[in-house]
Design a protein around this motif. Structure first.
Motif, mmCIF file in Angstrom:
data_model
loop_
_atom_site.group_PDB
_atom_site.id
_atom_site.type_symbol
_atom_site.label_atom_id
_atom_site.label_comp_id
_atom_site.label_asym_id
_atom_site.label_seq_id
_atom_site.Cartn_x
_atom_site.Cartn_y
_atom_site.Cartn_z
ATOM 1 N N UNK A 559 -40.030 20.055 25.702
ATOM 2 C CA UNK A 559 -39.412 19.593 24.459
ATOM 3 C C UNK A 559 -39.803 18.126 24.295
ATOM 4 N N UNK A 560 -40.860 17.844 23.505
ATOM 5 C CA UNK A 560 -41.363 16.468 23.441
ATOM 6 C C UNK A 560 -40.388 15.510 22.786
ATOM 7 N N UNK A 561 -39.376 16.023 22.050
ATOM 8 C CA UNK A 561 -38.463 15.070 21.398
ATOM 9 C C UNK A 561 -37.309 14.651 22.294
ATOM 10 N N UNK A 562 -37.230 15.220 23.495
ATOM 11 C CA UNK A 562 -36.171 14.785 24.404
ATOM 12 C C UNK A 562 -36.402 13.337 24.819
ATOM 13 N N UNK A 563 -35.328 12.674 25.191
ATOM 14 C CA UNK A 563 -35.475 11.271 25.588
ATOM 15 C C UNK A 563 -36.390 11.146 26.808
ATOM 16 N N UNK A 564 -36.149 12.043 27.795
ATOM 17 C CA UNK A 564 -37.025 12.055 28.967
ATOM 18 C C UNK A 564 -37.603 13.450 29.098
ATOM 19 N N UNK A 565 -38.661 13.750 28.346
ATOM 20 C CA UNK A 565 -39.170 15.124 28.354
ATOM 21 C C UNK A 565 -39.710 15.529 29.722
ATOM 22 N N UNK A 566 -39.509 16.787 30.064
ATOM 23 C CA UNK A 566 -40.125 17.272 31.304
ATOM 24 C C UNK A 566 -40.517 18.739 31.133
ATOM 25 N N UNK A 567 -41.621 19.118 31.762
ATOM 26 C CA UNK A 567 -42.113 20.494 31.691
ATOM 27 C C UNK A 567 -41.250 21.376 32.568
ATOM 28 N N UNK A 568 -41.039 22.611 32.154
ATOM 29 C CA UNK A 568 -40.441 23.562 33.080
ATOM 30 C C UNK A 568 -41.140 24.906 32.940
ATOM 31 N N UNK A 569 -41.045 25.695 34.007
ATOM 32 C CA UNK A 569 -41.728 26.993 33.987
ATOM 33 C C UNK A 569 -40.848 27.999 33.271
ATOM 34 N N UNK A 570 -41.476 28.816 32.454
ATOM 35 C CA UNK A 570 -40.732 29.847 31.736
ATOM 36 C C UNK A 570 -41.158 31.195 32.311
ATOM 37 N N UNK A 571 -40.212 31.866 32.929
ATOM 38 C CA UNK A 571 -40.546 33.170 33.495
ATOM 39 C C UNK A 571 -40.375 34.242 32.432
ATOM 40 N N UNK A 572 -41.438 34.951 32.160
ATOM 41 C CA UNK A 572 -41.396 35.926 31.068
ATOM 42 C C UNK A 572 -41.704 37.320 31.601
ATOM 43 N N UNK A 573 -40.779 38.255 31.415
ATOM 44 C CA UNK A 573 -41.051 39.612 31.871
ATOM 45 C C UNK A 573 -41.995 40.333 30.909
#
Ligand SMILES: Cc1cc2nc3c(=O)[nH]c(=O)nc-3n(C[C@H](O)[C@H](O)[C@H](O)COP(=O)(O)O)c2cc1C
Length: 622
Positions: A559-573
């Motif tokens: 979420x690039x608009x967050x104050x401190x953006x961070x990547x997270x892994x999205x587990x998708x079935x």
């Protein structure tokens, strides 16, 4: 000669006046009721104001005063609305949404979603175009095709807003109240914390604590709930049963989604919500609880075989153009897959003319139903030409748009569309194999579109095979690519942003948290990956060419608009596509991401289609 009020003064006019009777019958110009003396002579006669050549009504409001008071109305406005200038100067235009001049609230048929969009545009100082139900002073309903244009002072501050109204007859049954009027649930139905009606004693005790609950349902819904984000509405719904009930209203939910996603995104999601409703869609797109992979089977095929083509979605239609055929032959054919069809199938589009064949180009959607091809590698070398195809035209034809001085010829660049009509192109590779770092913009909404380079004092290192994703209406996130680093070229895992709405837009590196923050990860550097902008402004990336790594189905979310953006892994079935680079992705219907093509290292995939469903599309109760 009549007198008009302008900027709080009375000014004299003799050119710009329309007489009501004259507008109806003759071509002769007479005076119109603008001054007090005129009013008795030329009453604004209701009910007979529709004539074929509509002159434009307009008002000017002061943006520096609270609540945008009117400081000028022209005579056409007076004629159409039946209100004299003297009655409306100093007031906010919302009285046009009231059926009776003495009414104290807008008519229930006035779409609150449009009102909320007007509010947002005024708050952000941007233009508004839309249709809203208004009423003449005598109560006659009117459709108002309204345009609001902010006027900026020398210092860039909005000083005035001009409202241009095109009124037409509203053929509606005012007795049919389609928009749910809030019937006051009052305290008979719910208590302040979810139980029984308060006694007088309780009322006086609790008034300090829960004054908000003494507001009417309508005020709570329109003035408070409808201004919140989906997440906040979900939280406030847990306060008490009455508020929870109000948050279930579909119109409130729609306004809340619009606040978060903007009206453009809402248009594409409309079809989807017919099945799941705005509430469920907002929840699913926020929590991503329903995300899954599916293999999609469609009829037809893209033939002959090719790689390095470009595909793009326009609404629910997927279009594929060009590519590299056998023996490096540049292809110039166009294929379409209409997902609205009962049995979707790839069809070759019978276009009357085609751009020269190419690969390594980009295909972008503008104005909802047109596609733009830019650049790529053709038979004679690299290209910097641009062609537009209107899918809704009776005989779709690729037309060249000249656009002044175009960017340098290039391939493997990246492009995106901002605010529906602005094509942005960045980076890529020249004939001499030089990597580029420039960013260019062309607004296809203007009569004569002209390419403009966005001058920035600093730009991310030059690169190819990167992605550009739009978020927050005017912001672009650049990720990855093969970037120049000193004398070498390396895969990049860096993200950069630019906001085109700024006076002097600047590229900035986005420092994404990783070290120290919980659950945060850093996606391995890559090029030729897929980047998807979600309706709520978050960005998903996956695939691409990654050094020595084979992480087939790993999806990363930011979420690039967050104050401190961070990547997270999205587990998708579900059933993901094969790991590949050079995939083509398209977002259809706002929340369906289609993935096609790609190179697995052994083969080029062409006719395999996968879908990343961001929300459930099945019929379900909300
Ligand atoms: C210059 C200008 C012209 C406007 N013209 C109209 C109009 O013709 N009809 C209308 O319904 N609203 C019009 N509006 C919008 C309303 O004044 C108001 O901003 C809108 O209802 C949203 O605010 P609210 O939720 O506080 O009512 C206009 C606003 C401005 C600034």
């Amino acid at each position: 000669m009549g007198r008009r009020r302008a900027m709080g003064r009375e000014v004299e006019e003799d050119e710009d006046e329309y007489d009501f009777d004259e507008l109806q019958s003759s071509g002769k110009r007479l005076k119109c009721g603008g001054s007090e003396e005129d009013q008795s002579e030329n009453p604004l006669i209701p009910g007979s104001f529709f004539y074929p050549m509509s002159p434009t009504a307009f008002v000017v409001c002061d943006a520096l005063e609270p609540d945008f008071p009117i400081i000028y109305v022209n005579s056409v406005f007076e004629i159409f609305t039946g209100y004299h200038a003297d009655e409306v100067i100093g007031r906010n235009c919302r009285f046009l949404q009231y059926r009776d001049p003495r009414a104290r609230r807008r008519h229930p048929l006035v779409d609150p979603v449009v009102v909320s969009e007007i509010r947002r545009c005024l708050e952000e100082g941007v233009e508004f175009h839309g249709e809203i139900l208004n009423f003449r002073k005598d109560g006659t309903p009117l459709v108002n095709m309204l345009q609001l244009k902010p006027i900026h002072g020398d210092d860039g501050i909005v000083t005035h807003v001009i409202g241009i109204q095109t009124f037409s007859e509203a053929k509606i049954d005012l007795n049919r109240v389609s928009y749910p009027v809030f019937k006051q649930t009052s305290y008979q139905q719910c208590d302040l914390l979810g139980g029984n009606p308060p006694t007088n004693a309780e009322n006086s005790q609790t008034s300090d604590v829960c004054g908000i609950l003494q507001l009417s349902d309508e005020v709570l819904a329109h003035n408070i709930l409808s201004r919140l984000t989906p997440r906040d509405v979900a939280s406030i719904g847990s306060v008490c049963r009455r508020i929870r009930q109000l948050t279930k209203n579909e119109q409130v939910r729609k306004m809340v989604c619009q606040n978060a996603w903007g009206s453009e995104v809402m248009g594409t999601l409309e079809l989807m919500t017919k099945r799941v409703g705005w509430g469920r869609l907002a929840r699913e797109l926020t929590t991503l609880e329903a995300v899954c992979w599916k293999k999609l089977t469609v009829g037809g095929a893209v033939e002959p075989s090719r790689c390095n083509f470009s595909a793009c979605a326009a609404g629910n239609r997927l279009v594929l153009f060009g590519g590299e055929g056998v023996n490096m032959q540049p292809m110039d054919d166009t294929f379409i897959l209409n997902l609205d069809a009962a049995n979707p199938e790839w069809r070759r589009m019978p276009v009357t003319s085609s751009p020269p064949g190419r690969w390594g180009h980009t295909l972008s959607c503008v104005n909802g139903s047109s596609l733009v091809v830019f650049g790529g590698c053709g038979r004679q070398g690299l290209l910097n030409d641009m062609f537009v195809l209107d899918l809704d035209a009776q005989q779709p034809t690729w037309k060249e748009v000249l656009g002044g001085t175009p960017p340098l010829p290039r391939s493997w660049h990246s492009s995106c569309t901002v605010e529906g009509s602005k094509l942005v192109v960045s980076g890529g590779c020249t004939d001499a194999g030089v990597l580029l770092s420039d960013t260019h913009l062309l607004d296809l909404m203007t009569d004569k579109p002209v390419w403009k380079e966005i001058p920035t004092s600093w730009a991310p290192p030059s690169r190819l095979g990167h992605s550009l994703s739009v978020y927050g209406r005017t912001k672009i996130l650049m990720f990855g690519g093969l970037a120049k680093s000193g004398n070498v070229r390396l895969r990049s895992g860096e993200a950069y942003t630019i906001d085109l709405e700024e006076d002097a837009p600047q590229w900035r590196q986005l420092v994404c948290g990783g070290v120290g923050s919980q659950n945060a990860v850093v996606p391995p550097p890559r090029l030729d990956h897929v980047a998807v902008s979600m309706p709520c402004g978050r960005i998903i990336i996956f695939g691409g060419s990654i050094a020595g790594l084979h992480s087939p189905s790993q999806l990363f979310l930011l979420d690039p608009s967050e104050e401190k953006p961070s990547w997270r892994i999205l587990n998708v079935p579900g059933q993901p596509p094969k790991f590949a680079w050079g995939h083509s992705t398209c977002v259809v219907g706002g929340a369906r991401v289609l993935v096609l093509g790609g190179q697995t290292g052994e083969e080029w995939i062409l006719n395999e289609l996968h879908e990343l469903c961001l929300a459930s599309i099945a019929d379900v109760d909300t």
